[in-house]
Design a protein around this motif. Structure first.
Motif: not given
Length: 324
Positions: A2, A5-6, A221, A250, A253-254, A257
């Motif tokens: 994690p 993650i950008e 995250v 996933p 997290i998406s 984000r």
């Protein structure tokens, strides 16, 4: 991982030029105040290197001002870790611990400074408030009280296994994430004061709320594996989405984000409207400079600094910190 993650955080990375100078003194101050009572705790503090995040939060700070910012972060780190484990599940005991520190703000003469975290907070708070206007001191004290008391609310949720929805979760985390004391300190470091009427509502307040959300969500995250390792899903948005919405890791997290990126776009839109708001409130040139400084060296740097530090720190790579 994690930590890879950008997020959409279009602010430059900045850091104080004196981090290396201040780092040993940072650890020594924690030892002197009893916040690092074991060699294991000292080693852990050096490993996670919170001095770097302080330099990123306050890139304009040098000398005594950077030392003060380091001490604030030392207290944050100790206080947050203090409620790991069973203590963080007992709202009565947590509230008692908070009240001992809050007493410093209202009745400093009665505060029990034989307690390490009380003595450390008293030292840091007196230096923070020195020379600042009364309106700033009142706002800063109120924000500290909300931060300190918020952990008792979290403990009550843990005790009752209360699962919060995301908006309520973020509202609570705005209290305990610690952004307000950090950005208040930015005013102290640069010796300016944002006009009190700017905190009555409008763009700047919304931007501060968004900054708190972004710091919380990015932190969630980056720390999700550490939190999952502790088995505590109640105070991590990724784990909450997994539990309540039955999302995969996933997918969760998406979703988080997307929340961050949407908030950042709103933050930038509100920032564009600040000059017009300042003109409408008839702020002087000096007052407008204070508002600009609060955004540039406060809100922007806490957002970017949290992101940069979280991408590299070892704090989120292990299940738990050593017992303090």
């Amino acid at each position: 991982m994690p930590q890879d993650i950008e997020f959409f955080i279009p602010f430059p990375s900045r850091i104080s030029p004196e981090v290396n100078r201040a780092r040993p003194r940072h650890v020594a101050w924690m030892q002197d105040h009893g916040l690092l009572p074991t060699t294991e705790a000292v080693a852990y503090q050096k490993a996670i290197d919170t001095a770097v995040v302080v330099g990123r939060f306050h890139p304009q700070a040098v000398g005594d001002e950077l030392n003060l910012a380091m001490d604030q972060m030392a207290f944050f780190r100790y206080y947050d870790d203090h409620f790991d484990g069973t203590l963080g599940q007992d709202p009565q005991k947590t509230e008692h611990e908070a009240r001992r520190v809050i007493e410093v703000l209202h009745e400093p003469g009665r505060a029990d400074r034989s307690v390490p975290m009380v003595a450390a907070f008293a030292d840091m708070w007196s230096r923070s408030a020195e020379g600042m206007p009364s309106a700033w001191r009142e706002r800063a004290a109120r924000d500290w009280e909300h931060f300190l008391s918020g952990f008792a609310v979290e403990a009550a949720c843990r005790q009752g296994r209360k699962v919060l929805d995301i908006p309520v979760y973020l509202e609570l985390r705005r209290l305990t994430i610690g952004v307000r004391p950090v950005v208040n300190l930015a005013e102290r470091i640069s010796r300016y004061e944002v006009p009190p009427r700017m905190f009555a509502g409008g763009n700047l307040v919304q931007m501060r709320d968004l900054a708190e959300d972004v710091v919380t969500l990015v932190n969630d995250v980056q720390s999700v594996e550490k939190e999952a390792g502790k088995g505590d899903f109640l105070f991590n948005s990724v784990l909450l989405l997994e539990h309540s919405h039955h999302l995969s890791r996933p997918e969760a997290i998406s979703a988080v984000r997307d929340m961050v990126n949407d908030r950042m776009r709103t933050f930038l839109h509100l920032e564009e409207g600040l000059p017009r708001l300042c003109d409408g409130l008839a702020l002087t040139a000096q007052e407008q400079e204070a508002v600009a400084g609060y955004v540039t060296d406060g809100l922007r740097t806490v957002i970017r600094g949290n992101y940069d530090w979280g991408n590299s720190t070892r704090r989120y790579r292990s299940p738990s910190a050593p017992a303090l």
